[in-house]
Motif scaffolding. Sequence first.
Motif, PDB file in Angstrom:
ATOM      1  N   ILE A 171     -10.820 -10.027 -13.730  1.00 51.41           N
ATOM      2  CA  ILE A 171     -10.105  -8.845 -13.251  1.00 51.41           C
ATOM      3  C   ILE A 171      -9.109  -8.380 -14.316  1.00 51.41           C
ATOM      4  N   PRO A 172      -9.143  -7.100 -14.713  1.00 52.97           N
ATOM      5  CA  PRO A 172      -8.212  -6.584 -15.734  1.00 52.97           C
ATOM      6  C   PRO A 172      -6.757  -6.731 -15.306  1.00 52.97           C
ATOM      7  N   GLU A 173      -5.864  -6.875 -16.267  1.00 50.21           N
ATOM      8  CA  GLU A 173      -4.453  -7.103 -15.996  1.00 50.21           C
ATOM      9  C   GLU A 173      -3.819  -5.947 -15.227  1.00 50.21           C
ATOM     10  N   ASN A 174      -4.287  -4.731 -15.470  1.00 51.64           N
ATOM     11  CA  ASN A 174      -3.696  -3.569 -14.798  1.00 51.64           C
ATOM     12  C   ASN A 174      -4.238  -3.338 -13.392  1.00 51.64           C
ATOM     13  N   ASN A 175      -5.224  -4.117 -13.006  1.00 52.10           N
ATOM     14  CA  ASN A 175      -5.745  -4.041 -11.637  1.00 52.10           C
ATOM     15  C   ASN A 175      -4.971  -5.021 -10.756  1.00 52.10           C
TER      16      ASN A 175
ATOM     17  N   LYS B  39       0.838  -1.207   0.000  1.00 51.51           N
ATOM     18  CA  LYS B  39       0.000   0.000   0.000  1.00 51.51           C
ATOM     19  C   LYS B  39       0.869   1.251   0.000  1.00 51.51           C
ATOM     20  N   LYS B  40       1.907   1.254   0.824  1.00 52.88           N
ATOM     21  CA  LYS B  40       2.796   2.409   0.912  1.00 52.88           C
ATOM     22  C   LYS B  40       3.532   2.640  -0.397  1.00 52.88           C
ATOM     23  N   LEU B  41       4.067   1.574  -1.001  1.00 52.15           N
ATOM     24  CA  LEU B  41       4.795   1.701  -2.261  1.00 52.15           C
ATOM     25  C   LEU B  41       3.892   2.204  -3.385  1.00 52.15           C
ATOM     26  N   PHE B  42       2.666   1.710  -3.399  1.00 55.49           N
ATOM     27  CA  PHE B  42       1.735   2.117  -4.454  1.00 55.49           C
ATOM     28  C   PHE B  42       1.407   3.605  -4.345  1.00 55.49           C
ATOM     29  N   THR B  43       1.128   4.062  -3.134  1.00 55.63           N
ATOM     30  CA  THR B  43       0.765   5.473  -2.961  1.00 55.63           C
ATOM     31  C   THR B  43       1.954   6.391  -3.227  1.00 55.63           C
ATOM     32  N   GLU B  44       3.180   5.929  -2.940  1.00 54.56           N
ATOM     33  CA  GLU B  44       4.363   6.741  -3.223  1.00 54.56           C
ATOM     34  C   GLU B  44       4.567   6.928  -4.723  1.00 54.56           C
ATOM     35  N   LYS B  45       4.232   5.885  -5.508  1.00 51.94           N
ATOM     36  CA  LYS B  45       4.449   5.945  -6.957  1.00 51.94           C
ATOM     37  C   LYS B  45       3.231   6.471  -7.714  1.00 51.94           C
ATOM     38  N   ASN B  46       2.041   6.143  -7.213  1.00 50.39           N
ATOM     39  CA  ASN B  46       0.826   6.411  -7.992  1.00 50.39           C
ATOM     40  C   ASN B  46      -0.205   7.270  -7.261  1.00 50.39           C
ATOM     41  N   TRP B  47       0.167   7.834  -6.101  1.00 52.62           N
ATOM     42  CA  TRP B  47      -0.788   8.517  -5.244  1.00 52.62           C
ATOM     43  C   TRP B  47      -1.840   7.529  -4.762  1.00 52.62           C
ATOM     44  N   ASP B  48      -2.900   7.999  -4.153  1.00 53.20           N
ATOM     45  CA  ASP B  48      -3.902   7.070  -3.609  1.00 53.20           C
ATOM     46  C   ASP B  48      -5.256   7.176  -4.318  1.00 53.20           C
ATOM     47  N   PHE B  49      -5.275   7.864  -5.456  1.00 55.45           N
ATOM     48  CA  PHE B  49      -6.548   8.062  -6.152  1.00 55.45           C
ATOM     49  C   PHE B  49      -7.131   6.738  -6.655  1.00 55.45           C
ATOM     50  N   ASN B  50      -6.269   5.854  -7.110  1.00 55.11           N
ATOM     51  CA  ASN B  50      -6.729   4.556  -7.621  1.00 55.11           C
ATOM     52  C   ASN B  50      -6.418   3.426  -6.639  1.00 55.11           C
TER      53      ASN B  50
ATOM     54  N   LEU C  57     -13.491  -4.133  -8.455  1.00 53.52           N
ATOM     55  CA  LEU C  57     -12.558  -5.140  -8.951  1.00 53.52           C
ATOM     56  C   LEU C  57     -12.397  -5.106 -10.466  1.00 53.52           C
ATOM     57  N   LEU C  58     -13.476  -4.869 -11.182  1.00 47.01           N
ATOM     58  CA  LEU C  58     -13.457  -5.012 -12.638  1.00 47.01           C
ATOM     59  C   LEU C  58     -13.257  -3.702 -13.396  1.00 47.01           C
ATOM     60  N   ALA C  59     -13.553  -2.568 -12.759  1.00 45.93           N
ATOM     61  CA  ALA C  59     -13.340  -1.284 -13.432  1.00 45.93           C
ATOM     62  C   ALA C  59     -11.867  -0.903 -13.359  1.00 45.93           C
ATOM     63  N   GLU C  60     -11.300  -0.452 -14.479  1.00 44.81           N
ATOM     64  CA  GLU C  60      -9.895  -0.080 -14.491  1.00 44.81           C
ATOM     65  C   GLU C  60      -9.686   1.283 -13.836  1.00 44.81           C
ATOM     66  N   GLY C  61      -8.427   1.593 -13.531  1.00 47.00           N
ATOM     67  CA  GLY C  61      -8.099   2.843 -12.866  1.00 47.00           C
ATOM     68  C   GLY C  61      -8.482   4.068 -13.685  1.00 47.00           C
ATOM     69  N   PHE C  62      -8.839   5.148 -13.013  1.00 47.89           N
ATOM     70  CA  PHE C  62      -9.267   6.383 -13.676  1.00 47.89           C
ATOM     71  C   PHE C  62      -8.054   7.272 -13.947  1.00 47.89           C
ATOM     72  N   MET C  63      -7.790   7.523 -15.250  1.00 44.42           N
ATOM     73  CA  MET C  63      -6.703   8.404 -15.681  1.00 44.42           C
ATOM     74  C   MET C  63      -5.335   7.922 -15.172  1.00 44.42           C
ATOM     75  N   TRP C  64      -5.217   6.632 -14.948  1.00 47.49           N
ATOM     76  CA  TRP C  64      -3.949   6.079 -14.466  1.00 47.49           C
ATOM     77  C   TRP C  64      -3.858   4.625 -14.902  1.00 47.49           C
TER      78      TRP C  64
ATOM     79  N   LYS D 184      -4.175   0.219 -10.828  1.00 47.96           N
ATOM     80  CA  LYS D 184      -5.149   0.357  -9.753  1.00 47.96           C
ATOM     81  C   LYS D 184      -4.861  -0.740  -8.732  1.00 47.96           C
ATOM     82  N   LEU D 185      -4.914  -0.392  -7.451  1.00 47.53           N
ATOM     83  CA  LEU D 185      -4.646  -1.372  -6.393  1.00 47.53           C
ATOM     84  C   LEU D 185      -5.885  -1.557  -5.538  1.00 47.53           C
ATOM     85  N   ILE D 186      -6.329  -2.810  -5.433  1.00 48.39           N
ATOM     86  CA  ILE D 186      -7.463  -3.150  -4.570  1.00 48.39           C
ATOM     87  C   ILE D 186      -6.958  -4.118  -3.507  1.00 48.39           C
TER      88      ILE D 186
END
Length: 317
Positions: free
Chosen positions: A93-97, A21-32, A51-58, A61-63
């Motif tokens: 689940i999409p590959e980018n999620n 969670k920490k690594l993701f927010t450092e690289k991608n913020w916490d919007f997604n 789970l199935l919707a891809e990240g918005f403008m990024w 996405k981390l769930i």
Amino acid sequence: MIYLFTWNSDFLVREKTLKWKKLFTEKNWDFNLVHFKSLEEIDNNQITENLLAEGFMWEKKLIIIDNFPINWENKNSKSKDKEEFLGKIVDNIPENNIVIFSSSNIDKRAKFYKHIKKIATKIEEFNTKSEQDIYTIIEDKYRLKIDFPAINLLVKYKWWNLAKCISEIKKLLITKNKINAGDIKKFIEPELEESIFQIIDDILNKNIPEAISKIRITLNNTNIYAFYNNLLANLRTSVYISKLKNLKTPNNEIWSILNLWNRAFLVNKNHKIGHKSLEILYISLINLDKKMKGWKLMWTEEKDFQFEVERCIISNQ
């Protein structure tokens, strides 16, 4: 991508999840970033959407889904319905999620676990099978902050619960630069389970005077009936281990059969009492409960019941 962090160390599972969670927010913020602490009260449509919707403008996405698959101790019809529902959508689940399931003590026989095992990008297991595992983890994290005798005492006080040990260390470090055994004795209250473990250890090694002394000290802060029930529960485990050892069952099978989890170290402990004597002691203690419920005991006060418990322990050695 699907990841599963699991097995018997809840602390290590949570720690690994929080690192992601920490690594993701450092690289991608916490919007997604979506973090579900539990799914039982979450609407299925909301689960599907996240789970199935891809990240918005990024791109990524981390769930994170805590306590799922459901801990084997907490299974109920509602949780089983959730597992069945998740089993129907995880393949889409999409590959980018990135989906992280984190849960300790899961049921590996469950249909959902078997399905995740087939499709997961990675499954990591975090185990503490022995006392030494816990000592090593604490030493690695606080090498210059706590000495080994203090670690040894703290682990016993907190009944080999790694999360509780870490919590107590953090509290003490607010006011201390380094923790020693004296600090543990002065500031940390032993768990009831630890007191009972020491008592049972004395009983198994025929140190009866020490066991009786510890019983009386423990009962200064504990109701005799609560103590009695905990004593039976923990002694029962020792009886089962002794029985399986008597049947020449391999230690690793005993650990699995009894679902010992972080108490697996008990299998490797040796004691002086014979299996037959241990069974007789356990049955005599069980009979106290039967006599009490059948109004066949004449006492009316807690101290009288304490006398009966002590008498069983003394007379069955």
